[in-house]
Design a protein around this motif. Structure first.
Motif, PDB file in Angstrom:
ATOM      1  N   VAL A 118       0.907  -1.303   0.086  1.00 21.91           N
ATOM      2  CA  VAL A 118      -0.056   0.035   0.083  1.00 21.91           C
ATOM      3  C   VAL A 118       0.930   1.270  -0.002  1.00 21.91           C
ATOM      4  O   VAL A 118       1.761   1.475   0.853  1.00 21.91           O
ATOM      5  CB  VAL A 118      -0.945  -0.102   1.299  1.00 21.91           C
ATOM      6  CG1 VAL A 118      -1.707   1.542   1.496  1.00 21.91           C
ATOM      7  CG2 VAL A 118      -1.820  -1.355   1.212  1.00 21.91           C
ATOM      8  N   ALA A 119       0.687   2.119  -0.957  1.00 24.38           N
ATOM      9  CA  ALA A 119       1.545   3.333  -1.251  1.00 24.38           C
ATOM     10  C   ALA A 119       0.872   4.521  -0.620  1.00 24.38           C
ATOM     11  O   ALA A 119      -0.567   4.530  -0.757  1.00 24.38           O
ATOM     12  CB  ALA A 119       1.866   3.514  -2.433  1.00 24.38           C
ATOM     13  N   GLY A 132      -2.437  -6.957   3.588  1.00 22.95           N
ATOM     14  CA  GLY A 132      -2.557  -6.565   2.016  1.00 22.95           C
ATOM     15  C   GLY A 132      -3.681  -5.539   1.954  1.00 22.95           C
ATOM     16  O   GLY A 132      -4.209  -5.152   2.916  1.00 22.95           O
ATOM     17  N   GLY A 133      -3.504  -4.715   0.701  1.00 22.24           N
ATOM     18  CA  GLY A 133      -4.423  -3.907   0.353  1.00 22.24           C
ATOM     19  C   GLY A 133      -5.791  -4.325  -0.465  1.00 22.24           C
ATOM     20  O   GLY A 133      -5.477  -5.238  -1.269  1.00 22.24           O
ATOM     21  N   LEU A 134      -6.828  -3.951   0.068  1.00 23.87           N
ATOM     22  CA  LEU A 134      -8.143  -4.716  -0.442  1.00 23.87           C
ATOM     23  C   LEU A 134      -8.577  -3.232  -1.207  1.00 23.87           C
ATOM     24  O   LEU A 134      -9.014  -2.189  -0.686  1.00 23.87           O
ATOM     25  CB  LEU A 134      -9.040  -5.037   0.552  1.00 23.87           C
ATOM     26  CG  LEU A 134      -8.502  -6.039   1.676  1.00 23.87           C
ATOM     27  CD1 LEU A 134      -9.466  -6.401   2.611  1.00 23.87           C
ATOM     28  CD2 LEU A 134      -8.148  -7.324   0.687  1.00 23.87           C
ATOM     29  N   CYS A 153      -7.708 -14.030  16.878  1.00 21.84           N
ATOM     30  CA  CYS A 153      -6.849 -13.100  16.088  1.00 21.84           C
ATOM     31  C   CYS A 153      -7.314 -11.795  16.397  1.00 21.84           C
ATOM     32  O   CYS A 153      -8.449 -11.359  16.755  1.00 21.84           O
ATOM     33  CB  CYS A 153      -6.701 -13.359  14.517  1.00 21.84           C
ATOM     34  SG  CYS A 153      -8.370 -13.077  13.756  1.00 21.84           S
ATOM     35  N   MET A 154      -6.395 -10.895  15.891  1.00 21.51           N
ATOM     36  CA  MET A 154      -6.712  -9.542  15.687  1.00 21.51           C
ATOM     37  C   MET A 154      -6.802  -9.015  14.156  1.00 21.51           C
ATOM     38  O   MET A 154      -5.880  -9.290  13.507  1.00 21.51           O
ATOM     39  CB  MET A 154      -5.922  -8.478  16.503  1.00 21.51           C
ATOM     40  CG  MET A 154      -5.919  -8.765  17.958  1.00 21.51           C
ATOM     41  SD  MET A 154      -7.131  -8.137  18.828  1.00 21.51           S
ATOM     42  CE  MET A 154      -7.318  -6.502  18.545  1.00 21.51           C
ATOM     43  N   LEU A 155      -8.097  -8.037  13.992  1.00 16.59           N
ATOM     44  CA  LEU A 155      -7.845  -7.615  12.393  1.00 16.59           C
ATOM     45  C   LEU A 155      -7.645  -6.048  12.494  1.00 16.59           C
ATOM     46  O   LEU A 155      -8.408  -5.378  13.228  1.00 16.59           O
ATOM     47  CB  LEU A 155      -9.069  -7.952  11.967  1.00 16.59           C
ATOM     48  CG  LEU A 155      -9.488  -7.264  10.524  1.00 16.59           C
ATOM     49  CD1 LEU A 155      -8.487  -7.708   9.739  1.00 16.59           C
ATOM     50  CD2 LEU A 155     -10.823  -7.596   9.998  1.00 16.59           C
ATOM     51  N   HIS A 156      -6.709  -5.398  12.257  1.00 17.53           N
ATOM     52  CA  HIS A 156      -6.430  -4.244  11.908  1.00 17.53           C
ATOM     53  C   HIS A 156      -6.844  -3.697  10.687  1.00 17.53           C
ATOM     54  O   HIS A 156      -6.427  -4.054   9.594  1.00 17.53           O
ATOM     55  CB  HIS A 156      -4.986  -3.805  12.213  1.00 17.53           C
ATOM     56  CG  HIS A 156      -4.381  -4.388  13.516  1.00 17.53           C
ATOM     57  ND1 HIS A 156      -4.726  -4.096  14.668  1.00 17.53           N
ATOM     58  CD2 HIS A 156      -3.287  -5.371  13.737  1.00 17.53           C
ATOM     59  CE1 HIS A 156      -4.175  -4.866  15.460  1.00 17.53           C
ATOM     60  NE2 HIS A 156      -3.324  -5.595  14.876  1.00 17.53           N
ATOM     61  N   LEU A 157      -7.651  -2.432  10.541  1.00 14.38           N
ATOM     62  CA  LEU A 157      -8.014  -1.832   9.571  1.00 14.38           C
ATOM     63  C   LEU A 157      -7.560  -0.291   9.198  1.00 14.38           C
ATOM     64  O   LEU A 157      -7.698   0.427  10.372  1.00 14.38           O
ATOM     65  CB  LEU A 157      -9.700  -1.743   9.397  1.00 14.38           C
ATOM     66  CG  LEU A 157     -10.239  -3.462   9.547  1.00 14.38           C
ATOM     67  CD1 LEU A 157     -11.661  -3.229   9.472  1.00 14.38           C
ATOM     68  CD2 LEU A 157      -9.726  -3.973   8.285  1.00 14.38           C
ATOM     69  N   LEU A 158      -6.941  -0.213   8.171  1.00 13.32           N
ATOM     70  CA  LEU A 158      -6.844   1.328   7.724  1.00 13.32           C
ATOM     71  C   LEU A 158      -7.208   1.624   6.367  1.00 13.32           C
ATOM     72  O   LEU A 158      -7.356   0.770   5.469  1.00 13.32           O
ATOM     73  CB  LEU A 158      -5.283   1.668   7.852  1.00 13.32           C
ATOM     74  CG  LEU A 158      -4.602   1.139   9.242  1.00 13.32           C
ATOM     75  CD1 LEU A 158      -4.199  -0.273   8.969  1.00 13.32           C
ATOM     76  CD2 LEU A 158      -3.512   2.200   9.520  1.00 13.32           C
ATOM     77  N   VAL A 159      -7.507   2.905   5.992  1.00 14.09           N
ATOM     78  CA  VAL A 159      -7.653   3.423   4.734  1.00 14.09           C
ATOM     79  C   VAL A 159      -6.489   3.993   4.195  1.00 14.09           C
ATOM     80  O   VAL A 159      -5.961   4.863   4.902  1.00 14.09           O
ATOM     81  CB  VAL A 159      -9.198   4.247   4.702  1.00 14.09           C
ATOM     82  CG1 VAL A 159     -10.197   3.386   4.913  1.00 14.09           C
ATOM     83  CG2 VAL A 159      -8.737   5.575   5.737  1.00 14.09           C
ATOM     84  N   ALA A 160      -6.466   3.909   2.828  1.00 15.29           N
ATOM     85  CA  ALA A 160      -5.199   4.698   2.180  1.00 15.29           C
ATOM     86  C   ALA A 160      -5.764   5.527   0.981  1.00 15.29           C
ATOM     87  O   ALA A 160      -6.825   5.181   0.521  1.00 15.29           O
ATOM     88  CB  ALA A 160      -4.451   3.548   1.679  1.00 15.29           C
ATOM     89  N   GLY A 161      -4.943   6.292   0.657  1.00 14.23           N
ATOM     90  CA  GLY A 161      -5.060   7.265  -0.578  1.00 14.23           C
ATOM     91  C   GLY A 161      -5.753   8.500  -0.157  1.00 14.23           C
ATOM     92  O   GLY A 161      -6.027   8.885   1.107  1.00 14.23           O
TER      93      GLY A 161
END
Length: 239
Positions: A145-146, A177-179, A199-207
């Motif tokens: 992810v850039a 990974g990026g979705l 498990c843990m799920l971490h979410l971020l938004v990009a762009g």
């Protein structure tokens, strides 16, 4: 919404380090960077191993085994003081290199170099704090992810990491990974295996996007993550 997984840098699934991924080696996404403020400490668990994650006054994140070498007290219950992590039990302070720097009961004593915590290799990338397991990776964590990543939330899920990664659409063995979620744009999803069943799920938004657009995106992504957790946990309970 359609979801397409973006490849990681170099074409390898994010979070993997070649053959080491099958042995549990490589980088693991512990937590969102925003959840570790300067001068604080938190506890994390990866594959059943308890870790203490703390940030010094200079903003650098450190990851240690969550056990003081003196009496075995959890470091994650301690405090950051004078640029060191102080154990809650007797106040022994350990510097960023893991070496004991101060013993309150013996202030004039210079602690021996052998008296030290157990630091692990840590890094921060794409809004996440990572830890390396096994052999030190030749490269830092790569998610594919850039650009800037804006944190959304972390979710604890009562299901194996492999099952959650599969539900998201990550390649086998990949931890992040990026979705491409169409109107939500690119979402960075990172999965931390706590143990075999959780498990843990971490979410971020990009762009790019303005404040209002980012707020709406974060709201939708947070709702999607919660729905995903409910579906995966429901399937796990029914199995």
């Amino acid at each position: 919404m359609a979801e397409r997984v973006q490849p990681a840098h170099g074409g390898a699934p994010a979070g993997e380090t070649g053959e080491g991924a099958t042995r549990g080696d490589g980088w693991y996404p512990l937590m969102l960077s925003m959840d570790l403020e300067p001068g604080t400490v938190a506890g994390c668990t990866v594959l059943g191993r308890d870790l203490a994650v703390w940030r010094d006054a200079d903003g650098r994140a450190h990851v240690w085994d969550d056990r003081c070498p003196h009496r075995g007290m959890r470091f994650s219950l301690g405090v950051v003081r004078a640029g060191a992590l102080a154990c809650l039990y007797h106040g022994w302070r350990f510097g960023p290199d893991g070496r004991c720097a101060h013993i309150p009961a013996h202030p004039d004593l210079s602690p021996p170099a052998t008296l030290r915590a157990a630091p692990l290799v840590a890094a921060e990338q794409d809004g996440l704090v990572w830890v390396a397991r096994g052999d030190t990776p030749a490269h830092g964590p790569a998610t594919g992810v850039a650009g800037q990543c804006v944190p959304v939330r972390s979710l604890a899920i009562e299901a194996p990491a492999r099952q959650v990664a599969q539900a998201i659409g990550l390649p086998a063995g990949s931890r992040a990974g990026g979705l491409d979620r169409d109107i939500d744009g690119l979402v960075l999803a990172a999965v931390l295996p706590v143990d075999r069943a959780r498990c843990m799920l971490h979410l971020l938004v990009a762009g790019p996007g303005g404040a209002d657009a980012d707020r709406d995106r974060r709201r939708r992504v947070a709702a999607w993550g919660q729905d995903l957790r409910d579906r995966v946990e429901g399937a796990e309970a029914a199995a």
